[in-house]
Enzyme design. Structure first.
Site, PDB file in Angstrom:
ATOM      1  N   ARG A   1       0.838  -1.198   0.000  1.00 40.97           N
ATOM      2  CA  ARG A   1       0.000   0.000   0.000  1.00 40.97           C
ATOM      3  C   ARG A   1       0.877   1.254   0.000  1.00 40.97           C
ATOM      4  O   ARG A   1       1.757   1.399   0.855  1.00 40.97           O
ATOM      5  CB  ARG A   1      -0.911   0.013   1.221  1.00 40.97           C
ATOM      6  CG  ARG A   1      -1.917  -1.121   1.265  1.00 40.97           C
ATOM      7  CD  ARG A   1      -2.770  -1.031   2.513  1.00 40.97           C
ATOM      8  NE  ARG A   1      -3.776  -2.084   2.561  1.00 40.97           N
ATOM      9  CZ  ARG A   1      -4.686  -2.192   3.525  1.00 40.97           C
ATOM     10  NH1 ARG A   1      -4.683  -1.325   4.529  1.00 40.97           N
ATOM     11  NH2 ARG A   1      -5.574  -3.168   3.494  1.00 40.97           N
TER      12      ARG A   1
ATOM     13  N   ASP B   1       1.273   5.452   0.306  1.00 38.25           N
ATOM     14  CA  ASP B   1       0.626   6.541   1.025  1.00 38.25           C
ATOM     15  C   ASP B   1       0.066   7.580   0.061  1.00 38.25           C
ATOM     16  O   ASP B   1       0.371   7.584  -1.136  1.00 38.25           O
ATOM     17  CB  ASP B   1       1.626   7.219   1.967  1.00 38.25           C
ATOM     18  CG  ASP B   1       2.052   6.326   3.121  1.00 38.25           C
ATOM     19  OD1 ASP B   1       1.279   5.420   3.483  1.00 38.25           O
ATOM     20  OD2 ASP B   1       3.163   6.543   3.657  1.00 38.25           O
TER      21      ASP B   1
ATOM     22  N   TYR C   1      11.954   1.300  -4.759  1.00 42.28           N
ATOM     23  CA  TYR C   1      11.451   2.670  -4.817  1.00 42.28           C
ATOM     24  C   TYR C   1      12.530   3.608  -5.344  1.00 42.28           C
ATOM     25  O   TYR C   1      13.731   3.338  -5.204  1.00 42.28           O
ATOM     26  CB  TYR C   1      11.043   3.159  -3.423  1.00 42.28           C
ATOM     27  CG  TYR C   1       9.723   2.626  -2.908  1.00 42.28           C
ATOM     28  CD1 TYR C   1       8.543   3.333  -3.104  1.00 42.28           C
ATOM     29  CD2 TYR C   1       9.666   1.425  -2.211  1.00 42.28           C
ATOM     30  CE1 TYR C   1       7.329   2.855  -2.614  1.00 42.28           C
ATOM     31  CE2 TYR C   1       8.453   0.941  -1.731  1.00 42.28           C
ATOM     32  CZ  TYR C   1       7.296   1.660  -1.931  1.00 42.28           C
ATOM     33  OH  TYR C   1       6.100   1.181  -1.451  1.00 42.28           O
TER      34      TYR C   1
ATOM     35  N   ARG D   1      10.489   7.331   3.036  1.00 43.84           N
ATOM     36  CA  ARG D   1      10.512   8.797   3.121  1.00 43.84           C
ATOM     37  C   ARG D   1      11.296   9.265   4.340  1.00 43.84           C
ATOM     38  O   ARG D   1      11.911  10.336   4.317  1.00 43.84           O
ATOM     39  CB  ARG D   1       9.085   9.322   3.141  1.00 43.84           C
ATOM     40  CG  ARG D   1       8.371   9.123   1.800  1.00 43.84           C
ATOM     41  CD  ARG D   1       6.871   9.220   1.923  1.00 43.84           C
ATOM     42  NE  ARG D   1       6.475  10.484   2.516  1.00 43.84           N
ATOM     43  CZ  ARG D   1       5.312  10.694   3.113  1.00 43.84           C
ATOM     44  NH1 ARG D   1       4.429   9.696   3.206  1.00 43.84           N
ATOM     45  NH2 ARG D   1       5.023  11.872   3.614  1.00 43.84           N
TER      46      ARG D   1
END
Length: 279
Positions: free
Chosen positions: A52, A54, A125, A212
């Site tokens: 999932r 954000d 990522y 992040r």
């Protein structure tokens, strides 16, 4: 009912979404995708995603699976005049019913041992940053963070190796009840190309806000506010560190998810993933 399991690769611009997961009265990627699938199949069930994302996070290589009735698969994915269903037909049909900020570039029929979440063994990522005083180019403003101060990509790269390996990343994660924060960080590369600094991150899995937060720690090193060894030093913490700033969501993109190539390995990978890690 005989079901066909479909593996979908999904790409989306996260700007207009409140994340992946369905939420009441909010626009989400899963909500739009489920609505599109429901227009073509009745029912499409078990929509499951690799990870999932954000609110505001993008994807070019997200993966999910869904089960559809075999008879409807035969009908929906068979081109006129053709004898067998073709996944490309479904790709085209989904493009006709999905909004422009979501696309399904590929569809593959898999057996029911495949689980988009638990069969995965690695996620990738990329985080894009520019320290150009003018900010991001207009066509990249939604996927590139504009940083107001010069960054040393060399210092950021020097800080990265200390974070590699299996650690408790509690300092970098938003804690969830009864969830482990132990993860194996397999790649953390920092490269500069002109005014753009790209952070490439790969791990077996990530906890919420982990990528992040790692980028936020590297940014503090890159602009000279923290020493090179500071990000690795936080791995001794057992709770989320208030010193780490979570980088904005829009610079982050999920670019790929890795799975075993042998379908027989999907079930064993599923069992290994479901086992909770401990210290």
């Amino acid at each position: 009912m005989v079901a066909v399991r479909l593996r979908l690769r999904v790409a989306y611009d996260g700007t207009g979404f409140s994340g992946w997961a369905v939420q009441p009265e909010r626009r989400t990627v899963a909500g739009e995708l489920a609505a599109a699938l429901d227009r073509l199949f009745d029912p499409a069930t078990g929509l499951t995603v690799a990870g999932r994302t954000d609110a505001g996070v993008h994807a070019t290589g997200q993966v999910c699976h869904v089960d559809v009735p075999d008879e409807q698969w035969q009908r929906v994915a068979t081109a006129r005049g053709a004898g067998e269903p073709d996944p490309v037909v479904l790709v085209r049909r989904l493009a006709g019913v999905l909004p422009p900020d979501v696309r399904v570039p590929s569809v593959e029929v898999v057996d029911d041992r495949f689980d988009a979440r638990f069969s995965a063994f690695r996620r990738h990522y990329r985080y894009r940053i520019t320290d150009d005083p003018a900010g991001p180019p207009p066509l990249r403003r939604f996927d590139t963070l504009g940083w107001p101060r010069p960054l040393s990509a060399d210092a950021m790269a020097a800080a990265a190796p200390g974070l590699l390996g299996e650690h408790d990343f509690a300092a970098y994660c938003r804690r969830k009840p009864d969830a482990t924060t132990i993860r194996e960080l397999q790649r953390l590369d920092v490269r500069r190309d002109g005014d753009v600094v790209t952070v490439a991150v790969s791990a077996d899995a990530f906890c919420q806000a982990m990528v992040r937060s790692l980028v936020g720690a590297l940014l503090a090193v890159g602009e000279g506010r923290r020493p090179v060894d500071w990000p690795a030093g936080l791995l001794t913490r057992t709770e989320r560190s208030s010193e780490v700033t979570v980088a904005p969501a829009h610079g982050l993109t999920l670019v790929g998810v890795d799975y075993p190539t042998d379908p027989a390995a999907w079930a064993s990978r599923d069992a290994a993933t479901r086992r909770r890690r401990d210290t």
